[in-house]
Design an enzyme around this catalytic site. Structure first.
Site, PDB file in Angstrom:
ATOM      1  N   LYS A  84       0.842  -1.204   0.000  1.00  0.00           N
ATOM      2  CA  LYS A  84       0.000   0.000   0.000  1.00  0.00           C
ATOM      3  C   LYS A  84       0.877   1.253   0.000  1.00  0.00           C
ATOM      4  O   LYS A  84       2.081   1.174   0.277  1.00  0.00           O
ATOM      5  CB  LYS A  84      -0.915  -0.018   1.225  1.00  0.00           C
ATOM      6  CG  LYS A  84      -0.178   0.026   2.562  1.00  0.00           C
ATOM      7  CD  LYS A  84      -1.122  -0.276   3.724  1.00  0.00           C
ATOM      8  CE  LYS A  84      -0.372  -0.218   5.045  1.00  0.00           C
ATOM      9  NZ  LYS A  84      -1.148  -0.812   6.142  1.00  0.00           N
TER      10      LYS A  84
ATOM     11  N   ARG B  85     -10.637  -0.422  14.884  1.00  0.00           N
ATOM     12  CA  ARG B  85     -10.645   0.361  13.655  1.00  0.00           C
ATOM     13  C   ARG B  85     -11.775  -0.221  12.811  1.00  0.00           C
ATOM     14  O   ARG B  85     -12.930   0.047  13.077  1.00  0.00           O
ATOM     15  CB  ARG B  85      -9.255   0.280  12.987  1.00  0.00           C
ATOM     16  CG  ARG B  85      -9.037   1.302  11.916  1.00  0.00           C
ATOM     17  CD  ARG B  85      -7.567   1.393  11.491  1.00  0.00           C
ATOM     18  NE  ARG B  85      -6.994   0.137  11.018  1.00  0.00           N
ATOM     19  CZ  ARG B  85      -5.740   0.043  10.538  1.00  0.00           C
ATOM     20  NH1 ARG B  85      -4.949   1.096  10.503  1.00  0.00           N
ATOM     21  NH2 ARG B  85      -5.273  -1.118  10.111  1.00  0.00           N
TER      22      ARG B  85
ATOM     23  N   HIS C 222      -6.261  -7.653  12.763  1.00  0.00           N
ATOM     24  CA  HIS C 222      -5.042  -6.836  12.771  1.00  0.00           C
ATOM     25  C   HIS C 222      -4.625  -6.575  14.218  1.00  0.00           C
ATOM     26  O   HIS C 222      -5.438  -6.174  15.037  1.00  0.00           O
ATOM     27  CB  HIS C 222      -5.317  -5.524  12.034  1.00  0.00           C
ATOM     28  CG  HIS C 222      -4.085  -4.744  11.703  1.00  0.00           C
ATOM     29  ND1 HIS C 222      -2.967  -5.305  11.131  1.00  0.00           N
ATOM     30  CD2 HIS C 222      -3.789  -3.424  11.872  1.00  0.00           C
ATOM     31  CE1 HIS C 222      -2.042  -4.356  10.944  1.00  0.00           C
ATOM     32  NE2 HIS C 222      -2.522  -3.213  11.392  1.00  0.00           N
TER      33      HIS C 222
ATOM     34  N   ARG D 196       0.616 -10.933   6.738  1.00  0.00           N
ATOM     35  CA  ARG D 196       0.649  -9.680   5.957  1.00  0.00           C
ATOM     36  C   ARG D 196       1.920  -8.938   6.321  1.00  0.00           C
ATOM     37  O   ARG D 196       2.053  -8.379   7.407  1.00  0.00           O
ATOM     38  CB  ARG D 196      -0.594  -8.825   6.265  1.00  0.00           C
ATOM     39  CG  ARG D 196      -1.909  -9.500   5.888  1.00  0.00           C
ATOM     40  CD  ARG D 196      -3.102  -8.567   6.089  1.00  0.00           C
ATOM     41  NE  ARG D 196      -3.142  -7.969   7.405  1.00  0.00           N
ATOM     42  CZ  ARG D 196      -3.657  -8.565   8.484  1.00  0.00           C
ATOM     43  NH1 ARG D 196      -4.209  -9.767   8.407  1.00  0.00           N
ATOM     44  NH2 ARG D 196      -3.620  -7.951   9.639  1.00  0.00           N
TER      45      ARG D 196
ATOM     46  N   TYR E 178      16.025  30.866   6.264  1.00  0.00           N
ATOM     47  CA  TYR E 178      14.813  31.551   6.708  1.00  0.00           C
ATOM     48  C   TYR E 178      14.800  31.699   8.228  1.00  0.00           C
ATOM     49  O   TYR E 178      15.138  30.763   8.960  1.00  0.00           O
ATOM     50  CB  TYR E 178      13.576  30.735   6.321  1.00  0.00           C
ATOM     51  CG  TYR E 178      13.278  30.744   4.841  1.00  0.00           C
ATOM     52  CD1 TYR E 178      13.033  31.930   4.154  1.00  0.00           C
ATOM     53  CD2 TYR E 178      13.230  29.554   4.133  1.00  0.00           C
ATOM     54  CE1 TYR E 178      12.735  31.911   2.796  1.00  0.00           C
ATOM     55  CE2 TYR E 178      12.931  29.531   2.781  1.00  0.00           C
ATOM     56  CZ  TYR E 178      12.689  30.720   2.122  1.00  0.00           C
ATOM     57  OH  TYR E 178      12.390  30.708   0.794  1.00  0.00           O
TER      58      TYR E 178
ATOM     59  N   CYS F 273      14.501  24.207   3.916  1.00  0.00           N
ATOM     60  CA  CYS F 273      13.621  24.938   2.998  1.00  0.00           C
ATOM     61  C   CYS F 273      12.766  23.941   2.208  1.00  0.00           C
ATOM     62  O   CYS F 273      12.899  22.734   2.363  1.00  0.00           O
ATOM     63  CB  CYS F 273      14.438  25.764   2.004  1.00  0.00           C
ATOM     64  SG  CYS F 273      15.740  26.757   2.733  1.00  0.00           S
ATOM     65  N   MET F 274      11.943  24.448   1.331  1.00  0.00           N
ATOM     66  CA  MET F 274      11.095  23.554   0.545  1.00  0.00           C
ATOM     67  C   MET F 274      11.932  22.654  -0.373  1.00  0.00           C
ATOM     68  O   MET F 274      11.656  21.456  -0.508  1.00  0.00           O
ATOM     69  CB  MET F 274      10.101  24.367  -0.299  1.00  0.00           C
ATOM     70  CG  MET F 274       9.123  23.479  -1.049  1.00  0.00           C
ATOM     71  SD  MET F 274       7.993  24.394  -2.109  1.00  0.00           S
ATOM     72  CE  MET F 274       6.848  25.056  -0.936  1.00  0.00           C
ATOM     73  N   ASP F 275      12.977  23.223  -0.970  1.00  0.00           N
ATOM     74  CA  ASP F 275      13.748  22.486  -1.981  1.00  0.00           C
ATOM     75  C   ASP F 275      15.230  22.356  -1.664  1.00  0.00           C
ATOM     76  O   ASP F 275      15.952  21.701  -2.416  1.00  0.00           O
ATOM     77  CB  ASP F 275      13.643  23.206  -3.331  1.00  0.00           C
ATOM     78  CG  ASP F 275      12.232  23.665  -3.621  1.00  0.00           C
ATOM     79  OD1 ASP F 275      11.348  22.804  -3.650  1.00  0.00           O
ATOM     80  OD2 ASP F 275      12.017  24.888  -3.766  1.00  0.00           O
TER      81      ASP F 275
HETATM   82  C1  LIG Z   1      -0.444  -1.792   6.832  1.00  0.00           C
HETATM   83  C2  LIG Z   1      -1.075  -3.043   7.273  1.00  0.00           C
HETATM   84  C3  LIG Z   1      -0.302  -4.195   7.434  1.00  0.00           C
HETATM   85  C4  LIG Z   1       1.201  -4.215   7.353  1.00  0.00           C
HETATM   86  O1  LIG Z   1       1.725  -3.788   8.601  1.00  0.00           O
HETATM   87  P1  LIG Z   1       3.296  -3.774   8.841  1.00  0.00           P
HETATM   88  O2  LIG Z   1       3.429  -3.375  10.271  1.00  0.00           O
HETATM   89  O3  LIG Z   1       3.845  -2.738   7.916  1.00  0.00           O
HETATM   90  O4  LIG Z   1       3.796  -5.107   8.545  1.00  0.00           O
HETATM   91  C5  LIG Z   1      -0.963  -5.382   7.718  1.00  0.00           C
HETATM   92  N1  LIG Z   1      -2.303  -5.412   7.862  1.00  0.00           N
HETATM   93  C6  LIG Z   1      -3.074  -4.308   7.743  1.00  0.00           C
HETATM   94  C7  LIG Z   1      -4.540  -4.435   7.923  1.00  0.00           C
HETATM   95  C8  LIG Z   1      -2.488  -3.088   7.457  1.00  0.00           C
HETATM   96  O5  LIG Z   1      -3.262  -2.011   7.357  1.00  0.00           O
END
Ligand SMILES: *Cc1c(COP(=O)(O)O)cnc(C)c1O
Length: 370
Positions: free
Chosen positions: A34, A129, A158, A210, A249, A295-297
């Site tokens: 992601k 969540r 999760h 995951r 700045y 700075c920005m850049d």
């Molecule tokens: C982002 C996410 C993960 C991955 O988590 P890590 O700590 O980066 O391994 C796994 N499951 C869900 C639902 C997530 O949102």
């Protein structure tokens, strides 16, 4: 690359980290790519992860899923977060799996029509969540979705504290195990581990993990991963500033003596946030401070002696760990890398050599870069 500021991504390290996750967890690896692969480039990371044996990719939104499909990925793909019911026909057509995470979501999905929709049941075991809280609701959702022709292929939860609190994690796992049992369905994918749990938590119910931040080599508690990401910029100007002058700045830094000040072409619009003022970068074997406001850049650094223009400054990498930088900035590794903007060129390495580079902003505009 024109402006010499780049993120380096070591694809060999990514492959090794995926294999480590598979070995340590003993489960199928779902590579979480992601947020554009946590800022490193979703497609490059996805390809390496799949080459190393990852069995599925996970992203956060319909947009991110469509990007991977458009770039040619046809394998298993799961959205981890919310999806709107109106997108269901598209999700069915593209074979993109989504979480069913509440009775109200399920109602809306069923009104839309779910035949052929790939679904993973999301269980809330204490993160609070998204996810079903009640086993009764889960059982009901599974049977209604099945009846409507959805393919209920997965169930997951999760962990909130996999890196810090084993007892909390164990309690979440117990609630998950009870939900899986209550669902009474032959799920293909049962997954609860994030990276930290993939490496350090053991159970005999789940069959996939995951793996997100671990892909890039970062972990709180496990020492066997390889860092895959670093960030560099290149000095384009060095000059001596007399004593008593100020830098940048707000004139927040004053030279105490004649000082060698170098400017590097990176700033907060690249993701090097202003809070980095006073932190160090690594250049020609020396750790040197960022002086004045970022700075920005552009950013100014104070050299101990006159260095060559063209010297490369490491912002984080082999000499300044991202973990240390995150601690200095009172944040986490995830936030720093995912905020490195599309303006920064990504350079991919294999066998220690650069093999390709990608600049998202240039690519969007169709600029041909030699
Ligand atoms: C982002 C996410 C993960 C991955 O988590 P890590 O700590 O980066 O391994 C796994 N499951 C869900 C639902 C997530 O949102």
């Amino acid at each position: 690359m024109h402006r010499k500021t780049w993120m380096e991504v070591d694809l060999d390290a990514i492959e090794e980290n995926i294999r480590t996750a598979a070995r340590e967890s003993g489960k199928d690896v779902i590579a979480v790519v992601k947020a554009d692969g946590y800022g490193t480039g979703d497609l490059a990371v996805a390809e390496s992860a799949l080459a190393a044996g990852a069995k599925m990719l996970a992203v956060s939104s319909v947009e991110e899923a469509l990007i991977l499909r458009t770039r040619g990925y046809e394998g298993p793909l799961l959205i981890l977060g919310h999806t709107d019911a109106e997108d269901i026909p598209l999700l069915i057509q593209k074979r993109i799996a989504v979480p069913a995470y509440s009775a109200s979501w399920t109602d809306r999905a069923l009104r839309q029509g779910c035949r052929g929709l790939l679904v993973h049941i999301k269980v809330d075991t204490g993160m609070n969540r998204i996810g079903f809280r009640e086993n009764r609701e889960i059982r009901e959702a599974v049977s209604r979705l099945k009846e409507a022709g959805a393919e209920v292929e997965g169930i997951f939860t999760h962990f909130a504290c996999a890196d810090t609190d084993p007892a909390f994690t164990a309690a979440q796992y117990e609630r998950f195990a009870s939900a899986v049992q209550a669902a009474d369905h032959p799920f293909r994918w049962i997954h609860c581990d994030n990276s930290e749990a993939s490496l350090l938590f053991r159970d005999d119910l789940s069959n996939a993990c995951r793996f997100g931040i671990g892909i890039y080599g970062f972990s709180e508690g496990y020492r066997g991963l390889r860092h895959a990401v670093s960030l560099y910029s290149t000095v384009f100007l060095v000059k001596q500033i007399p004593a008593g002058e100020t830098i940048g700045y707000g004139a927040t830094y004053r030279t105490e003596e004649p000082e060698w000040i170098a400017t590097i072409p990176i700033g907060y619009a690249d993701g090097l946030i202003r809070k980095n003022q006073g932190r160090k970068v690594y250049i020609n074997g020396e750790y040197v401070p960022i002086v004045g406001r970022v700075c920005m850049d552009q950013t100014m650094i104070r050299l101990p002696y006159r260095m060559e223009e063209g010297s490369v400054a490491e912002i984080f990498g082999p000499h300044i760990s991202l973990e240390e930088m995150a601690e200095d900035l009172e944040t986490i590794t995830y936030e720093i890398i995912s905020l490195i903007s599309g303006r920064v060129t990504r350079v991919y390495r294999r066998n220690g050599k650069p093999v390709s580079e990608f600049n998202a902003r240039m690519s969007e505009a169709g600029v041909c870069s030699e």
